[in-house]
Design a protein around this motif. Structure first.
Motif, PDB file in Angstrom:
ATOM      1  N   ILE A 288       2.115   1.758  -3.422  1.00 23.86           N
ATOM      2  CA  ILE A 288       0.829   2.453  -4.221  1.00 23.86           C
ATOM      3  C   ILE A 288       0.861   3.693  -4.158  1.00 23.86           C
ATOM      4  O   ILE A 288       0.689   4.531  -4.934  1.00 23.86           O
TER       5      ILE A 288
ATOM      6  N   ALA B 139       0.664  -1.242   0.085  1.00 28.91           N
ATOM      7  CA  ALA B 139      -0.076  -0.166  -0.091  1.00 28.91           C
ATOM      8  C   ALA B 139       0.990   1.149  -0.009  1.00 28.91           C
ATOM      9  O   ALA B 139       0.551   2.277  -0.532  1.00 28.91           O
TER      10      ALA B 139
ATOM     11  N   VAL C 154      -4.949  -1.284   3.147  1.00 31.41           N
ATOM     12  CA  VAL C 154      -4.848  -1.308   1.862  1.00 31.41           C
ATOM     13  C   VAL C 154      -5.893  -0.145   1.125  1.00 31.41           C
ATOM     14  O   VAL C 154      -5.497   0.153   0.195  1.00 31.41           O
ATOM     15  N   SER C 155      -6.636   0.375   2.091  1.00 33.19           N
ATOM     16  CA  SER C 155      -7.643   1.317   1.505  1.00 33.19           C
ATOM     17  C   SER C 155      -7.221   2.750   2.151  1.00 33.19           C
ATOM     18  O   SER C 155      -7.848   3.823   1.555  1.00 33.19           O
TER      19      SER C 155
ATOM     20  N   ASP D 102      -2.062  -2.739 -10.799  1.00 28.29           N
ATOM     21  CA  ASP D 102      -2.926  -3.377 -10.723  1.00 28.29           C
ATOM     22  C   ASP D 102      -2.634  -4.625 -10.304  1.00 28.29           C
ATOM     23  O   ASP D 102      -3.404  -5.455  -9.181  1.00 28.29           O
TER      24      ASP D 102
ATOM     25  N   LYS E  88      -2.129  -4.015  -6.402  1.00 28.61           N
ATOM     26  CA  LYS E  88      -3.273  -3.754  -5.680  1.00 28.61           C
ATOM     27  C   LYS E  88      -3.876  -5.070  -5.416  1.00 28.61           C
ATOM     28  O   LYS E  88      -4.561  -5.480  -4.404  1.00 28.61           O
TER      29      LYS E  88
ATOM     30  N   ARG F 103      -4.902  -6.919  -1.813  1.00 28.82           N
ATOM     31  CA  ARG F 103      -5.973  -7.604  -1.454  1.00 28.82           C
ATOM     32  C   ARG F 103      -5.928  -9.002  -0.888  1.00 28.82           C
ATOM     33  O   ARG F 103      -6.363  -9.463   0.186  1.00 28.82           O
TER      34      ARG F 103
END
Length: 270
Positions: free
Chosen positions: A199, A196, A266-267, A231, A234, A238
């Motif tokens: 990202i 994360a 992760v959010s 992608d 991510k 998840r």
């Protein structure tokens, strides 16, 4: 202000370094302790210890001889607000504070439990853990060949993951219980956390994240994003969240807060 101005300045800079942030590691100590039936007051010393240790690492990582960052948690780094000597001393003081908190009988009445916590934190933060990870990270900057995926995973397991694992298993140690489920949870959580971060380094802004972004890409360093694609990174994060949540199955619904924590990792936007 110079470090020679006296202890009050050091204390002010220590408080400054401890201000802000997600408090993830301290939260993991408190929540894992609750999950293992440890009374609310007892784990506070261990939670404070891991936050002090983490803050020390950030102060030193930001120094010009390390990552040379001017911004941390949306504010000037300690060496920018004060000076490099003060930043070194603040990091040293926060590190020793962490071990002093664990050594205090307030942390746990059993000296054996306290010693296990101290030994575990020493390993997680020292030359076989966080310090090793930082050394690996520095070496990667000048390596002729960028790290492959397994190399990045090993680096981050030391630099970021080791302290997260210690924090998540501290509650089990305080309860003299099996730490393995929490270790498996924290291992997956730590890897998801770092992905994360990679990202955010690509998609975030300094204003959102609270620190400089794009430095790894600018330096040509291999990251989870550069190797897996945005992608793919991510999707991997998840999958790791699901792995972390599954590790909590033995605790049933009592571990729902920790499952929410894994999903938050992760959010998040910082």
């Amino acid at each position: 202000m110079r470090a020679a101005d006296g202890p009050d300045e050091i204390h002010a800079a220590m408080r400054y370094a401890l201000t802000g942030g997600k408090r993830l590691r301290g939260f993991l100590v408190l929540e894992s302790a609750r999950l293992h039936g440890v009374s609310a007051g007892a784990p506070v010393e261990a939670a404070a210890a891991t936050e002090a240790l983490h803050a020390y690492s950030l102060v030193h990582d930001d120094l010009p001889c390390m990552d040379d960052d001017d911004l941390r948690r949306g504010r000037p780094t300690v060496h920018v607000k004060w000076d490099e000597a003060t930043a070194v001393l603040v990091g040293d003081a926060l590190q020793t504070l962490a071990f002093g908190l664990l050594a205090d009988p307030v942390c746990h009445p059993d000296a054996g439990v306290r010693c296990r916590l101290i030994a575990g934190l020493a390993e997680a933060s020292g030359a076989r853990g966080m310090v090793l990870g930082q050394a690996q990270d520095i070496a990667a900057e000048t390596a002729e060949t960028p790290l492959a995926l397994d190399g990045i995973e090993a680096l981050q397991a030391n630099k970021t993951g080791a302290l997260i694992v210690w924090s998540a298993t501290a509650g089990a140690h305080l309860a003299d219980a099996d730490p393995d489920p929490m270790r498996r949870y924290a291992d997956a959580l730590g890897r998801a956390f770092q992905i994360a971060d990679d990202i955010l380094d690509v998609e975030g802004t300094a204003e959102e994240v609270g620190k400089a972004v794009g430095k790894d890409q600018g330096a040509g360093k291999a990251t989870f994003v550069s190797l897996l694609g945005l992608d793919g990174a991510k999707a991997r994060a998840r999958d790791l969240v699901e792995e972390a949540c599954a590790a909590l199955d033995p605790f049933g619904s009592d571990a729902e807060t920790l499952r929410h924590c894994a999903r938050f990792v992760v959010s998040r936007d910082r």
